[in-house]
Design a protein around this motif. Structure first.
Motif, PDB file in Angstrom:
ATOM      1  N   TYR A 592      49.639  89.237  29.199  1.00  0.00           N
ATOM      2  CA  TYR A 592      49.004  90.291  30.040  1.00  0.00           C
ATOM      3  C   TYR A 592      48.742  91.435  29.446  1.00  0.00           C
ATOM      4  CZ  TYR A 592      49.844  87.223  34.254  1.00  0.00           C
ATOM      5  OH  TYR A 592      49.964  86.465  35.565  1.00  0.00           O
ATOM      6  N   PRO A 593      47.547  92.207  29.800  1.00  0.00           N
ATOM      7  CA  PRO A 593      47.258  93.473  28.709  1.00  0.00           C
ATOM      8  C   PRO A 593      48.110  94.335  28.748  1.00  0.00           C
ATOM      9  CG  PRO A 593      45.463  92.901  31.053  1.00  0.00           C
ATOM     10  CD  PRO A 593      46.024  91.603  30.878  1.00  0.00           C
ATOM     11  N   ASP A 594      47.774  95.840  28.412  1.00  0.00           N
ATOM     12  CA  ASP A 594      47.833  96.915  28.506  1.00  0.00           C
ATOM     13  C   ASP A 594      47.376  97.816  29.631  1.00  0.00           C
ATOM     14  OD1 ASP A 594      50.178  98.938  27.635  1.00  0.00           O
ATOM     15  OD2 ASP A 594      48.156  99.454  26.111  1.00  0.00           O
ATOM     16  N   ARG A 595      48.195  97.024  30.918  1.00  0.00           N
ATOM     17  CA  ARG A 595      47.690  97.278  32.339  1.00  0.00           C
ATOM     18  C   ARG A 595      48.822  97.412  33.144  1.00  0.00           C
ATOM     19  NH1 ARG A 595      43.055  95.184  35.208  1.00  0.00           N
ATOM     20  NH2 ARG A 595      44.413  96.139  36.731  1.00  0.00           N
ATOM     21  N   TYR A 596      48.965  97.771  34.295  1.00  0.00           N
ATOM     22  CA  TYR A 596      49.950  97.535  35.199  1.00  0.00           C
ATOM     23  C   TYR A 596      48.934  96.894  36.536  1.00  0.00           C
ATOM     24  CZ  TYR A 596      53.167 101.842  33.497  1.00  0.00           C
ATOM     25  OH  TYR A 596      54.330 101.761  33.407  1.00  0.00           O
ATOM     26  N   VAL A 597      49.784  95.540  36.537  1.00  0.00           N
ATOM     27  CA  VAL A 597      49.089  94.496  37.028  1.00  0.00           C
ATOM     28  C   VAL A 597      49.420  95.346  38.766  1.00  0.00           C
ATOM     29  CG1 VAL A 597      49.196  92.225  37.640  1.00  0.00           C
ATOM     30  CG2 VAL A 597      49.432  93.048  34.974  1.00  0.00           C
ATOM     31  N   GLU A 598      48.114  94.408  39.758  1.00  0.00           N
ATOM     32  CA  GLU A 598      48.271  94.442  40.431  1.00  0.00           C
ATOM     33  C   GLU A 598      48.710  93.396  41.088  1.00  0.00           C
ATOM     34  OE1 GLU A 598      44.090  93.193  39.409  1.00  0.00           O
ATOM     35  OE2 GLU A 598      46.020  93.781  38.484  1.00  0.00           O
ATOM     36  N   GLN A 599      48.904  93.941  42.774  1.00  0.00           N
ATOM     37  CA  GLN A 599      49.443  93.079  43.450  1.00  0.00           C
ATOM     38  C   GLN A 599      48.435  91.369  43.787  1.00  0.00           C
ATOM     39  OE1 GLN A 599      49.336  95.520  46.587  1.00  0.00           O
ATOM     40  NE2 GLN A 599      48.010  95.048  47.766  1.00  0.00           N
ATOM     41  N   GLY A 600      49.079  90.616  44.317  1.00  0.00           N
ATOM     42  CA  GLY A 600      48.513  89.723  44.678  1.00  0.00           C
ATOM     43  C   GLY A 600      49.353  88.885  44.699  1.00  0.00           C
ATOM     44  N   GLU A 601      48.988  86.866  44.953  1.00  0.00           N
ATOM     45  CA  GLU A 601      49.444  85.807  45.564  1.00  0.00           C
ATOM     46  C   GLU A 601      50.016  85.608  43.364  1.00  0.00           C
ATOM     47  OE1 GLU A 601      51.242  84.694  47.302  1.00  0.00           O
ATOM     48  OE2 GLU A 601      50.601  85.858  48.755  1.00  0.00           O
ATOM     49  N   GLN A 602      51.158  84.467  43.655  1.00  0.00           N
ATOM     50  CA  GLN A 602      50.934  84.257  41.523  1.00  0.00           C
ATOM     51  C   GLN A 602      50.014  83.988  41.353  1.00  0.00           C
ATOM     52  OE1 GLN A 602      54.655  82.368  42.351  1.00  0.00           O
ATOM     53  NE2 GLN A 602      55.892  83.990  40.694  1.00  0.00           N
ATOM     54  N   HIS A 603      49.371  83.137  41.916  1.00  0.00           N
ATOM     55  CA  HIS A 603      48.534  81.857  41.977  1.00  0.00           C
ATOM     56  C   HIS A 603      46.459  82.715  41.562  1.00  0.00           C
ATOM     57  CE1 HIS A 603      46.100  81.529  45.544  1.00  0.00           C
ATOM     58  NE2 HIS A 603      47.517  81.550  45.797  1.00  0.00           N
ATOM     59  N   GLU A 604      46.612  83.622  42.148  1.00  0.00           N
ATOM     60  CA  GLU A 604      45.563  84.373  41.933  1.00  0.00           C
ATOM     61  C   GLU A 604      45.943  84.965  40.766  1.00  0.00           C
ATOM     62  OE1 GLU A 604      44.174  86.031  46.406  1.00  0.00           O
ATOM     63  OE2 GLU A 604      46.413  86.448  45.864  1.00  0.00           O
ATOM     64  N   LEU A 605      46.744  86.371  40.579  1.00  0.00           N
ATOM     65  CA  LEU A 605      47.083  86.794  38.888  1.00  0.00           C
ATOM     66  C   LEU A 605      47.357  85.607  37.718  1.00  0.00           C
ATOM     67  CD1 LEU A 605      49.599  89.287  40.828  1.00  0.00           C
ATOM     68  CD2 LEU A 605      47.296  89.774  40.191  1.00  0.00           C
ATOM     69  N   ARG A 606      47.659  84.706  38.228  1.00  0.00           N
ATOM     70  CA  ARG A 606      47.468  83.638  37.215  1.00  0.00           C
ATOM     71  C   ARG A 606      45.809  83.717  36.834  1.00  0.00           C
ATOM     72  NH1 ARG A 606      52.894  80.842  38.728  1.00  0.00           N
ATOM     73  NH2 ARG A 606      54.360  82.349  37.912  1.00  0.00           N
ATOM     74  N   SER A 607      45.704  82.839  37.980  1.00  0.00           N
ATOM     75  CA  SER A 607      43.948  82.616  37.590  1.00  0.00           C
ATOM     76  C   SER A 607      43.440  83.886  37.262  1.00  0.00           C
ATOM     77  CB  SER A 607      43.213  82.388  39.084  1.00  0.00           C
ATOM     78  OG  SER A 607      41.715  82.025  38.631  1.00  0.00           O
ATOM     79  N   ARG A 608      43.881  85.340  37.509  1.00  0.00           N
ATOM     80  CA  ARG A 608      42.517  86.675  37.031  1.00  0.00           C
ATOM     81  C   ARG A 608      42.824  86.908  36.180  1.00  0.00           C
ATOM     82  NH1 ARG A 608      41.935  91.593  40.785  1.00  0.00           N
ATOM     83  NH2 ARG A 608      40.683  90.139  41.615  1.00  0.00           N
ATOM     84  N   TYR A 609      44.092  86.229  35.538  1.00  0.00           N
ATOM     85  CA  TYR A 609      44.007  86.716  34.156  1.00  0.00           C
ATOM     86  C   TYR A 609      44.311  85.237  32.689  1.00  0.00           C
ATOM     87  CZ  TYR A 609      44.842  91.621  35.493  1.00  0.00           C
ATOM     88  OH  TYR A 609      45.329  92.595  36.088  1.00  0.00           O
TER      89      TYR A 609
END
Length: 626
Positions: A592-609
């Motif tokens: 994950y990048p140098d930022r605070y990661v937003e809310q979202g379902e686990q699968h959504e965030l893993r896909s986004r990143y």
């Protein structure tokens, strides 16, 4: 017939409503919260308990000019509904929607971000001091409760606030609960309340009796009147807060809008520190939540009629459940093993342990710093404490990890749940920093299992290790692999090669990223890209021998972790190669990048990143094309 709620676009719209209309509005707000939480999940019970309190606060005070600081943002759903976010409330806790917690970037009415507990008094005092320095005269209110008074920082704030005696209002929302029932002497003290009717009747009866006696009786009555405040202190917690320098008011019914409004109107004219003790019912207005406030504290989607959880957090097949079962089995055979939680016995899977070994189970309340040092004291006397805690909550006790555990090399095990992205609770709750903040500490062993069976063996490894050790694992269900009945320690710093490919790319994966890495490798094999996949297991100590063995015969190393890239596992590999003077190998870090990661379902965030199987395959495909 239209709802009153549909006419409320800002707190100013509450000021013209009658007390009866506010009562109707309270029920409309409760129904809206129940409806949205039944679809999205959320912190249902705590928000239901503060509806009347929220309406009274916003009716009397003028937000955002007056600053209302909410402790533990899961009390704030009613606040969000009456501060201009009604039309977006259906997006609560969803990707791109409004946050489940307080968020300054979301609304000027959210004056201080909150996702964890016990911070409101300190923050509010800072706002009050800033107001005084600037020569303004707005009011500042801190609403603390839902177990937050078990956190030490709350008393640090009270102590300083009483010393400064600034114009500050603290509202103690006392529902006798945090996530589970509150624990500790303070909780018992706050519960020593009696109804105002009882105190009033007792006082009148005593006065009548003494007034009917001779001169001695009347003198006793005078003494009794002078002692009235002492009697009040005997029956209420007022003496505690008055000792901190606060004017104490209460306890009062937190669901009586009229009484709340009257009290706040009076207090608004004060110019010193005052604490209002409010009694509320967690889950108020929803019978299922009132009956089971712990279950409905933070709940997934559910049927609002039956209360059945549609998508729960996992049962026996969850990482949390497997951890709890394994720890109980280990404790059955080793009397040195004790378990510690910070107000989350069920959330961390310790329910079965506490039932089987009640004498070796300790709930310290929302007091993570104390919990770590308490564990260190147990370890110093030969016990093997296991502190089960969420990753983001352990951050609160970093200094204690440093000084009280690692410096003395004490055998404390940290079972770190909710590592990686956790879903809709968002940036305050993602466990994306633990690999970075743990691996820098001398003596600390850091490991992460690829599946729930390996979690069992890592737990055994940590408990048997003669020093501090951390096992970090994700939120949610395991992979469904068989569970070994016999547990054995894993040799420290050893990895396992799960797939020996013929290509020049070697994937070093950690924990929850091992599964997606293998899926990606299987996909790419059909495209002529044959990957080697290694389950690293230990972030500290690294498997130096294995990693260095690939240098020279691998053109590319890919590290994959569910952690921020800064200071994480990939950084550890780069440091190893630099220390060994190794060159000629390209290292690509996935995380994950140098930022605070937003809310979202686990699968959504893993896909986004790019940290699901498809994303990993795509990124490696691009590397291979180069």
């Amino acid at each position: 017939m239209s709802r009153i709620l549909d006419r409320v676009d800002s707190p100013s719209d509450l000021k013209g409503l009658t007390t009866a209309e506010l009562g109707i509005l309270a029920e409309e707000i409760r129904q809206e919260i129940i409806t949205v939480c039944s679809r999205n999940g959320g912190h249902l019970a705590p928000s239901l308990g503060v509806v009347e309190l929220t309406l009274a606060l916003h009716r009397v005070f003028t937000s955002p000019e007056d600053k209302i600081v909410w402790d533990v943002g899961h009390q704030a759903y009613a606040h969000k509904l009456v501060t201009g976010r009604r039309d977006r409330f259906a997006t609560l806790r969803t990707l791109g929607g409004i946050s489940g917690f307080l968020k300054r970037a979301e609304s000027p009415h959210d004056v201080f971000d909150a996702g964890h507990a016990s911070t409101s008094i300190s923050a509010a005092l800072g706002l009050a001091a800033a107001r005084d320095l600037a020569g303004r005269n707005n009011k500042v209110v801190a609403v603390i409760g839902d177990g937050s008074m078990t956190g030490g920082i709350a008393y640090e704030g009270l102590n300083h606030a009483g010393h400064l005696n600034r114009d500050l209002v603290v509202v103690l929302n006392d529902n006798e609960m945090s996530i589970a029932e509150n624990v500790g002497a303070l909780s018992n003290f706050l519960s020593r309340t009696v109804t105002s009717e009882f105190v009033h009747t007792l006082k009148k009866d005593v006065e009548t009796f003494l007034g009917g006696l001779d001169r001695i009786g009347r003198n006793v009555l005078k003494v009794a009147k002078r002692a009235e405040e002492s009697l009040k202190g005997l029956f209420t917690p007022g003496m505690l807060f008055e000792a901190f320098g606060f004017e104490y008011i209460g306890p009062i019914d937190g669901h009586d809008i009229g009484r709340l409004t009257e009290t706040f109107e009076k207090v608004k004219r004060f110019d010193d520190a005052v604490l209002i003790h409010v009694l509320t019912k967690k889950g108020k207005g929803f019978a299922l939540a009132e009956a089971k406030p712990s279950l409905f504290h933070g709940v997934g989607p559910f049927d609002p009629v039956s209360g059945e959880i549609v998508k729960g957090k996992g049962g026996a097949t969850s990482y949390t459940g497997v951890f709890g079962q394994a720890l109980t089995r280990i404790a059955d055979e080793d009397e040195r093993v004790v378990a510690i939680t910070a107000a989350m016995p069920d959330g961390t899977g310790l329910g079965s342990f506490s039932a089987r070994h009640p004498g070796r189970f300790f709930d310290v309340g929302i007091a993570e710093q104390h919990g770590v040092t308490f564990a260190a004291g147990l370890a110093a006397e030969g016990y093997r404490p296991v502190f089960a805690i969420y990753s983001s909550f352990l951050q609160r006790a970093y200094d204690q990890l440093f000084h009280d555990v690692c410096l003395m090399n004490l055998p404390v095990t940290f079972a770190i749940d909710r590592s990686g992205v956790v879903g809709s609770d968002g940036p305050t709750h993602h466990g994306l920093f633990d690999l970075s903040y743990l691996r820098t500490l001398p003596n600390m062993v850091v490991m992460a299992p690829k599946d729930e069976n390996e979690l069992q063996h890592m737990l055994k490894t940590a408990i048997d290790h003669n020093g501090p050790a951390a096992v970090r694992y994700p939120r949610g269900n395991g992979l469904g692999v068989p569970l070994d009945q016999s547990l054995a320690p894993i040799p420290l710093g050893t990895s396992e090669v799960l797939r020996a490919g013929s290509g020049t790319c070697v994937v070093l994966a950690v924990g929850a990223m091992v599964g997606p890495a293998l899926e990606a490798a299987n996909t790419l094999e059909g495209e002529g890209i044959d990957l080697t996949v290694v389950n690293v297991r230990f972030v500290k100590p690294l498997d130096r021998e294995l990693i260095l063995s690939y240098v020279g015969r691998a053109g590319t190393l890919v590290t994959i972790e569910e952690n921020v890239l800064q200071g994480g596992f990939g950084s550890a590999v780069l440091e190893l190669l630099a220390d060994e003077g190794v060159g000629g190998v390209a290292v690509h870090r996935f995380g994950y990048p140098d930022r605070y990661v937003e809310q979202g379902e686990q699968h959504e965030l893993r896909s986004r990143y790019g940290l699901d199987a498809e994303g990993i395959a795509g990124r490696i495909r691009t590397l291979s094309a180069r």
